[in-house]
Design an enzyme around this catalytic site. Structure first.
Site: not given
Ligand code: BES
Ligand code: MN
Ligand code: ZN
Length: 505
Positions: A273, A278, A285, A296, A355, A357, A359
């Protein structure tokens, strides 16, 4: 920092500082209490004599990471003798030794010492494992995340360890390969930490791809980088759904290692990932702590660093890394809650929360790795806050669809001195994925968030044996420790490399 081996007797070595480990050999009395009984881990009697008085005084008690520094130690050629506490002898292993080596570097750097020698303890570890732990620990301890501090250049000149000598008894020849392997692995871990440490304005998907390409050219890996057009052409609707909201172009990075003589039955796929920032997207967030979302992309950096080590160590197994790199931004082009995206595999996903994202991009990364022919998949991702709730900052979460693969990984973890805790993937959890409009949702479970995310990924790993590492709580050290700086940890890289080596032996 140069690392080398020597079999010179510790007392005879000229060095700025000689380090020996003190272990507590106390045995419990009837009450379960005991007075510490520090013992010096060296058979060199001159070293033990030099430490005798300070131990008798009780000042050095062998507590973990306790340091006792003696100047001009009698009978030794070293300028200083540092006693480094290693805790209870009965519990001492390579894992503790690795940390002690890191602590030694961090302590001596602060004292502006340029070179030192570390005596390999004789109990708890074999010589080869000990050398490996020392080299890894020292190299990891040497990493300093203060990249953009103005005084950094001065500090680097003054506080720099030029060389470390590890003192072993007997033949050094047989241990040279342990040293070389450890150096490659630990430098690769620091390479990963370097990528993770950079803020998002200096580590965009494009820059991450360039760094991967440069590394690939240096170590002889194949590398392709695909942009938005190819991501759309591959029908990676889940990946593109996240990327579409950002002005920074996404990058699909593929690193290939295909050695001659590799068994053709196994093709390992490492999927990372790479969300370089993010914000949460439209499901934005809170401001508090959002700056941390520059890390991230740690899963991606871990896979890129692992490929570096693999290319240099040359195990006989085919490995391909697939890294999905993008920002997750809110904008007029961003995907919105309620949107439906069609993933590369053809499955439809209702976006409940933008959020969630990671996956989404991994879903297409896993499908792509399968399309490239990978027979076994491992992904690494800073995927959920829920794994931090479950396991804190100590253990990463590990999920496995295949027990044999898990057993191999558990062995690798142990050898690498890393901690992960297995979490379940029972069929019952699948219930949580249900959507009214599509094949599944990307979010929505109130509890068991780390498991929900893993169940989601499993839909895309399909029947390919697969391991998922949720490193959200462990990829970033919230506090400095004696052996490691605050900041990117490089977690999972050593275990991954060890795991891959297991298939190529
Ligand atoms: N990148 C985060 C997860 C994360 C949290 C990483 C803390 C590092 C530290 C991930 O993309 C995320 O936002 N997950 C959400 C999912 C939720 C919306 C279902 C979370 O965990 O809150
Ligand atoms: Mn997120
Ligand atoms: Zn994320």
């Amino acid at each position: 920092m140069k690392t080398n081996l020597s079999s010179t007797a510790p007392s005879q070595l000229e060095t700025d500082c000689l380090i020996v480990v003190a272990l507590d050999r106390a045995e419990k009395n009837g009450n379960g209490n005991s007075k510490p009984a520090p013992a010096i881990e060296s058979s060199d009697t001159a070293v033990r004599d030099a430490a005798k008085d300070v131990i008798a005084s009780g000042e050095a008690s062998a507590k973990p990471f306790e340091t006792t520094l003696l100047h001009r130690p009698a009978g030794l050629k070293a300028k200083r003798l540092l006693l480094l506490g290693g805790g209870k002898a009965a519990k001492f292993s390579a894992t503790e030794l690795r940390k002690l080596a890191g602590a030694a570097v961090r302590t001596l750097k602060g004292k502006s010492i340029r070179s030192f020698a570390f005596v390999l303890p004789e109990s708890g570890v074999t010589a080869a494992d000990g050398v490996r732990a020392l080299v890894e620990g020292a190299t990891i301890g040497d990493f300093d995340p203060g990249y953009y501090k103005s005084e950094r250049k001065e500090k680097d000149k003054e506080q720099k360890i030029d060389s470390v000598t590890f003192l072993v008894s007997g033949d050094t020849k047989s241990l040279e390969s342990a040293l070389e392997t450890a150096r490659i692995v630990a430098e690769s871990q620091n390479f990963t930490r370097d990528l993770v440490n950079e803020p998002s304005n200096r580590m965009t998907p494009t820059i991450l791809a360039e760094r991967a390409k440069k590394m690939a050219a240096e170590v002889g890996l194949g590398c392709e980088v695909y942009g938005a057009d190819q991501i759309k052409a591959l029908k990676m609707g889940a990946f593109w759904g996240v990327a579409q909201g950002s002005d920074e172009p996404p990058a699909l990075i593929v690193l290939r290692y295909d050695p001659p003589g590799a068994a053709d039955k196994v093709h390992l796929g490492l999927v990372g990932k790479g969300v370089t920032f993010d914000t949460g997207g439209i499901s934005i967030k809170p401001a508090d702590g959002m700056e941390k979302m520059k890390y991230d992309m740690a899963g991606a950096a871990t896979m890129i660093g692992a490929m570096r080590a693999i290319a240099l160590l040359k195990p006989k197994v085919k490995v391909t890394a697939v890294v999905c790199a993008t920002e997750n931004m809110p904008s007029g082009k961003a995907q919105k809650p309620g949107d439906v995206q069609i993933a590369m595999s053809g499955k439809s996903i209702e976006i409940i929360n933008t959020d969630a994202e990671g996956r989404l991009i991994l879903a297409d990364g896993l499908s792509y790795a399968r399309q490239l022919g990978c027979t076994h998949l491992v992904d690494a991702a800073t995927l959920t806050g829920a794994v931090v709730v479950a396991l804190g900052y100590v253990n990463a979460g590990i999920f496995a669809s295949d027990d044999e693969m898990y057993e191999r990984f558990a062995k690798a973890l142990n050898r690498a001195g890393e901690k992960m805790w297995r979490l379940p993937l029972d069929e019952e959890y699948k219930e949580l994925l249900k959507s009214n409009i599509a094949d599944m949702t990307n979010a929505g479970a109130r509890y068991g968030g780390a498991i929900f995310a893993a169940m989601f990924l499993k839909e895309f790993a399909e029947d390919t044996p697969w391991i998922h590492l949720d490193i959200a709580g462990t990829a970033w050290m919230e506090e400095q420790k004696p052996w490691i700086a605050k900041g990117p940890s490089g977690i999972a890289l050593r275990s991954l490399v060890e795991f891959v080596k297991g298939y190529g032996a």
